[in-house]
Every structure is written in structure tokens, then in C-alpha cells.
Enzyme design. Structure first.
Site, PDB file in Angstrom:
ATOM      1  N   THR A   1       0.755  -1.225  -0.204  1.00  0.00           N
ATOM      2  CA  THR A   1      -0.122   0.159   0.121  1.00  0.00           C
ATOM      3  C   THR A   1       0.923   1.222  -0.047  1.00  0.00           C
ATOM      4  O   THR A   1       2.170   1.144  -0.091  1.00  0.00           O
ATOM      5  CB  THR A   1      -0.906  -0.044   1.248  1.00  0.00           C
ATOM      6  OG1 THR A   1      -1.926   1.063   1.089  1.00  0.00           O
ATOM      7  CG2 THR A   1      -0.151   0.207   2.417  1.00  0.00           C
TER       8      THR A   1
ATOM      9  N   GLY B   1      -4.829  13.714  -6.919  1.00  0.00           N
ATOM     10  CA  GLY B   1      -3.551  12.889  -6.523  1.00  0.00           C
ATOM     11  C   GLY B   1      -3.095  12.234  -7.736  1.00  0.00           C
ATOM     12  O   GLY B   1      -3.656  12.070  -8.476  1.00  0.00           O
TER      13      GLY B   1
ATOM     14  N   GLY C   1      -0.538   9.431  -7.068  1.00  0.00           N
ATOM     15  CA  GLY C   1       0.511   8.374  -6.395  1.00  0.00           C
ATOM     16  C   GLY C   1       0.314   6.965  -7.166  1.00  0.00           C
ATOM     17  O   GLY C   1      -0.591   6.870  -8.359  1.00  0.00           O
ATOM     18  N   GLY C   2       0.466   6.035  -6.318  1.00  0.00           N
ATOM     19  CA  GLY C   2       0.468   4.563  -6.880  1.00  0.00           C
ATOM     20  C   GLY C   2      -0.744   4.232  -7.197  1.00  0.00           C
ATOM     21  O   GLY C   2      -1.186   3.442  -8.384  1.00  0.00           O
TER      22      GLY C   2
ATOM     23  N   TYR D   1     -10.665   4.336   3.127  1.00  0.00           N
ATOM     24  CA  TYR D   1     -11.912   3.413   3.550  1.00  0.00           C
ATOM     25  C   TYR D   1     -11.889   3.583   5.020  1.00  0.00           C
ATOM     26  O   TYR D   1     -12.825   3.038   5.941  1.00  0.00           O
ATOM     27  CB  TYR D   1     -11.650   2.050   3.126  1.00  0.00           C
ATOM     28  CG  TYR D   1     -10.379   1.465   3.534  1.00  0.00           C
ATOM     29  CD1 TYR D   1     -10.317   0.915   4.719  1.00  0.00           C
ATOM     30  CD2 TYR D   1      -9.326   1.364   2.678  1.00  0.00           C
ATOM     31  CE1 TYR D   1      -8.910   0.327   5.027  1.00  0.00           C
ATOM     32  CE2 TYR D   1      -8.054   0.773   2.781  1.00  0.00           C
ATOM     33  CZ  TYR D   1      -7.961   0.376   4.135  1.00  0.00           C
ATOM     34  OH  TYR D   1      -6.502  -0.213   4.486  1.00  0.00           O
TER      35      TYR D   1
ATOM     36  N   LYS E   1       3.879   1.652  -3.611  1.00  0.00           N
ATOM     37  CA  LYS E   1       3.351   0.902  -4.829  1.00  0.00           C
ATOM     38  C   LYS E   1       4.211   0.863  -5.961  1.00  0.00           C
ATOM     39  O   LYS E   1       4.422  -0.066  -6.725  1.00  0.00           O
ATOM     40  CB  LYS E   1       1.979   1.417  -5.013  1.00  0.00           C
ATOM     41  CG  LYS E   1       0.807   0.901  -3.994  1.00  0.00           C
ATOM     42  CD  LYS E   1      -0.361   1.187  -4.462  1.00  0.00           C
ATOM     43  CE  LYS E   1      -1.366   0.645  -3.508  1.00  0.00           C
ATOM     44  NZ  LYS E   1      -2.829   1.078  -3.749  1.00  0.00           N
TER      45      LYS E   1
ATOM     46  N   LEU F   1     -10.842   6.710  -2.175  1.00  0.00           N
ATOM     47  CA  LEU F   1     -10.346   5.784  -2.158  1.00  0.00           C
ATOM     48  C   LEU F   1     -10.048   5.370  -0.419  1.00  0.00           C
ATOM     49  O   LEU F   1      -9.320   4.196  -0.147  1.00  0.00           O
ATOM     50  CB  LEU F   1      -8.865   5.513  -2.912  1.00  0.00           C
ATOM     51  CG  LEU F   1      -9.141   5.535  -4.515  1.00  0.00           C
ATOM     52  CD1 LEU F   1      -8.015   5.135  -4.918  1.00  0.00           C
ATOM     53  CD2 LEU F   1     -10.475   4.745  -4.864  1.00  0.00           C
TER      54      LEU F   1
ATOM     55  N   GLY G   1     -13.556   3.754  -0.269  1.00  0.00           N
ATOM     56  CA  GLY G   1     -12.618   3.010  -1.079  1.00  0.00           C
ATOM     57  C   GLY G   1     -12.946   1.389  -0.389  1.00  0.00           C
ATOM     58  O   GLY G   1     -12.124   0.422  -0.839  1.00  0.00           O
TER      59      GLY G   1
END
Length: 463
Positions: free
Chosen positions: A271, A341, A343-344, A422, A275, A420, A443
Site C-alpha cells: 500500500t 492525487g 500516486g500509486g 476506507y 506501490k 479511495l 474505498g
């Protein structure tokens, strides 16, 4: 017909294949050739039907051909089924090259992305020889030509391996069935042998560990999710751990320490924020993960020469489900998507949006990324039916009061949000959208569906 009834029907056919084929031969005589041709073609040629019998069917057909008083001739049977396998492989290759991953939009329950990931792992390890070796591996056999068409394998190279694989597969197994078919014990105990195979596959595996690598990870629901998977399959000796690693520079020492543990680590999820960084430490990365540019699932495989780390991305599966869910809540299509965003996680989101041909922009560190005018602002990109997708950890536990800045005076009830994050289940960002009357989801759905796909990959190292 339900999935369970289909599987029960298939299992009944597999366990009683000898009797079923004898019935077909007695009932349809020479038409049995056509039926066998069709089954082999569909199993190898239609990527949506990966669970039809293959090896057992060839063995049973050869065995019956050796018996007196039946119309099946081994010298007709083998060339015919080789042609069926070749035709099936070529059909599957062109499905992969022309339709590609859009085939998964069919939502056919027997058609799963993790099957493609497993096949890609075979290609990473064995190259073109996968098309020969996969002939003897159920499911991978069906997806190997599809993956070859989906990738960059030239047709001439594909055809060479395809012919070699088809000839070896059909000739060896059918001939073995033919040679042994005249022995009474083989015929009398055919069902017993097949049942033994099923029982062996269901034996309890050894103790093992899985885990989650990231920073921070204490908020994660993954131990709970995978604990449920372990319970469903009766894996009492399985464990799931949280690995809080602040920097990927510490990964080699972390891995060395984990490999010294008595209970083996057979894989781990990845995570934020690792990633992308994890990819530099892997021995192979699946084609899907390479296309996304991020990895969230790693298999740890042991061999005589050492450890092999193989990376995959199941976030694509997870986000595809989330996108379908929020789309179904409204009859209006998205005019565009705005990614918050870069990111991964955003990489998997962009991959899915591109596959579904949804235009998008990326808002990252207060600027629009990509081919847009320098003076472009977020407001310039907001359309009446925009879908906002929040991919950063802002607002995640324990900093639950944080919220990304948006031009709130321009957010409307026709907009939709996928956050995303959660944990918490309802973030401040979601609350702001809901107060305006817009649809917002967290998420959790993405987490659960990517976990299911990851679990199916991990099971390759378990059973």
C-alpha cells in the site's frame, strides 16, 4: 443456471468422464468426433470458458478408443483433436489482439482477471515455452494464447509454439489413454483415480504468512478481510501481519529478516507509499502491473536457487468494481473524471479510465498535470457530470479531520465522488459532497475486490 450448478455439472462430468463418453459414443456414434472437437476447441479457443475438462477428456477418449466395439479410431482422433486445439489457440490469440482486456467488461463469472495475471506470471518465468507448458495446466491453458495476443508476441512465433504444444499435448495424453485403456484395472478404477486427484488438491496446506507492506498500516482492514478468507477455506495455520516500513531503503533488511522466520512468508500486499518503489526490488512484474506502473501484490516464491519476488496489480480489479457501482447509481454517464492525487493508486485508476475511454485530468499539488495550458485551474476542468476520484491519504485515520481543498462553490449534486480512503468509512470529503446532494462512496469496495483478486494469486503458493 447458477455458477454453482455449472460447477457441479462440470465436476460430475469430470468425475464420471469415462461413463459420459461411453454414453456419447453409444448414442451418437461417429458424431462423437464432432462433440469432442467442439469441447477441445471451446476450452482452448474461448477465453470465457476456462473450466471445461481438457487432460481428462483426452485420456478418456484415448482409453475408449482402445476398447473393442466402439467407432472411435485413435488415428482419426489424434489429428482431429490437434486441429481443434490449434484452431482454438488461434481464435484465442486473435481475441486477445483484437478485443484485449475489454473482454472482462462482459462480467462473466467464470472470466476473472486473476486468471490472466496467473498466465502473465507463467510468461514472465517461461517466455514463449509457456504456450507448450501451459497445455498441461488448466485455466492457464485457456489464457496463454489470449495473453500472447494481448501482448507483443509475433504471430509467427506464436504459431510455432502453438503447433508444438498442440501436438505434444494431444498426442501424449490421448496415446497414454489408448495404451492403458485395454487394461481392465484402468477402466474399472478411472473414477477412483479422478476422485483421488480432487481429494489431493483439497488437502490442508502447511502453515504460512501473508502481510501488508506500507506506511502507515495500523488502520488497515486487510487482516480482517484475509482472516475471513482463511476461515472460509479452513486455513487454521494461516496468519496475516502488518509491516510498517517507512522507507523502501529498509526493504532488503526487512525481507532478509522475514525469510529467517519459521513460518514462511508466501506473499504480501503493498500500500501507500510503496506501490511504485517496490517495483525496483522485484524479479518480475506482470504485464498488467507494468502497464499500470504500480504493484500492490507480491508473490514470494522459493526455489533451489533462492527467492523470487513477482509483482502484480489487483487495484485495477478493485477500482473497476467501484466504478461500475457508482455508475449504476445514476443513469447519467460521466462527462469526465478528475483525479485528486498522482500516486500509486492513481496509476491503477488512470489505467481503468483509459480502458473505459473516460477522459480525465489529474489535479496534483495545486496544478493540472499533463497536456493542458499552464493557466488551467481545477475550475476550468469541472463539468456538469464530473466524477471526482480522491487517491491521496488525506483524511485517512488518524488524521480524520483533514480534507483536500476544492472550489466548493462549483460542486453540484450532479457530481460524484469515489474516495479511495476506507477508514473512516465516511471522510470529511465525502461529507462535503453528500451535504451538497452529490453521490459519494468510500474505498471499501475497491479494497475488498482487489483483496479477492490478490487472494486468488496468493493461493498459487498455498495449494
Amino acid at each position: 443456471m447458477t455458477l454453482l450448478s455449472i460447477l457441479d455439472f462440470a465436476k460430475d462430468w469430470l468425475l464420471h468422464l469415462d461413463d459420459k463418453l461411453q454414453y456419447l459414443v453409444g448414442e451418437y456414434k461417429n458424431l462423437t468426433y464432432l462433440i469432442l472437437f467442439a469441447i477441445v476447441f471451446v476450452e482452448t479457443g474461448l477465453v470465457v470458458m476456462p473450466l471445461l475438462p481438457g487432460d481428462s477428456l483426452l485420456f478418456a477418449a484415448g482409453s475408449i478408443a482402445a476398447m473393442d466395439g466402439n467407432p472411435l479410431n485413435i488415428f482419426v482422433l489424434i489429428p482431429l483433436l490437434i486441429c481443434a486445439a490449434l484452431l482454438g489457440d488461434n481464435t484465442n490469440y486473435f481475441i486477445g489482439s483484437r478485443i484485449g482486456v475489454r473482454i472482462f467488461d462482459l462480467k462473466w463469472k467464470l472470466l476473472k482477471r486473476e486468471y490472466l495475471e496467473q498466465t502473465e506470471a507463467f510468461y514472465e518465468k517461461h517466455g514463449g515455452y509457456t504456450l507448450i507448458m501451459a497445455r498441461f495446466v488448466p485455466i492457464v491453458r485457456t489464457f496463454a494464447p489470449f495473453a500472447a495476443g494481448l501482448g507483443t508476441m509475433k504471430y509467427s512465433k506464436f504459431l510455432t509454439y502453438c503447433i508444438a504444444g498442440a501436438v505434444l499435448w494431444v498426442s501424449s495424453i490421448t496415446t497414454l489413454g489408448y495404451l492403458l485403456g485395454s487394461i481392465p484395472w484402468v477402466h474399472d478404477h478411472f473414477e477412483t483415480v479422478e476422485t483421488f486427484v480432487f481429494e489431493t488438491r483439497m488437502q490442508q496446506p502447511r502453515a504460512f504468512r501473508l502481510g501488508l507492506l506500507g506506511h502507515p498500516v495500523s488502520h488497515s482492514k486487510s487482516p480482517e478481510i484475509f482472516g475471513a478468507f482463511f476461515g472460509e477455506e479452513g486455513l487454521k495455520e494461516a496468519g496475516y501481519q502488518l509491516f510498517d516500513l517507512s522507507s523502501m531503503e529498509d526493504f532488503p533488511a526487512f525481507l532478509e529478516d522475514q525469510l529467517k522466520q519459521d513460518i514462511p512468508l508466501i506473499g504480501f500486499n503493498v500500500t501507500v507509499p510503496h506501490k511504485v518503489g517496490i517495483m525496483g526490488y522485484l524479479d518480475s512484474v506482470s504485464a498488467g502491473a507494468r502497464a499500470v506502473g504500480a504493484v500492490n501484490t507480491v508473490l514470494v516464491e522459493r526455489s533451489n536457487t533462492g527467492i523470487v519476488l513477482r509483482g502484480f496489480n489487483t487495484d485495477v480489479d478493485g477500482f473497476s468494481e467501484s466504478l461500475t457501482h457508482i455508475r449504476n447509481q445514476s443513469n447519467t454517464e460521466f462527462s469526465n473524471a478528475i483525479l485528486l492525487g498522482n500516486g500509486g493508486s492513481a496509476k491503477a485508476v488512470k489505467f481503468v479510465l483509459e480502458q473505459q475511454q473516460i477522459p480525465y485530468v489529474v489535479w496534483h499539488r495545486n496544478q493540472i498535470l499533463g497536456e493542458h495550458p499552464v493557466q488551467s485551474t481545477l475550475s476550468d476542468c469541472i463539468q456538469p457530470n464530473s466524477l471526482f476520484i480522491h487517491t491521496t491519504p488525506v483524511g485517512m485515520w488518524p488524521n480524520t479531520q483533514d480534507c483536500i481543498a476544492l472550489p466548493w462553490n462549483e460542486i453540484r449534486s450532479t457530481h460524484r465522488l469515489i474516495d479511495l480512503v476506507y477508514n473512516p468509512e465516511t471522510t470529511i470529503l465525502m461529507q462535503r459532497f453528500q451535504e451538497i446532494g452529490a453521490t459519494a462512496m468510500n474505498g471499501k469496495s475497491m479494497l475488498e475486490h482487489q483483496a479477492i483478486a490478490a487472494w486468488n494469486l496468493f493461493k498459487r503458493n498455498i495449494y
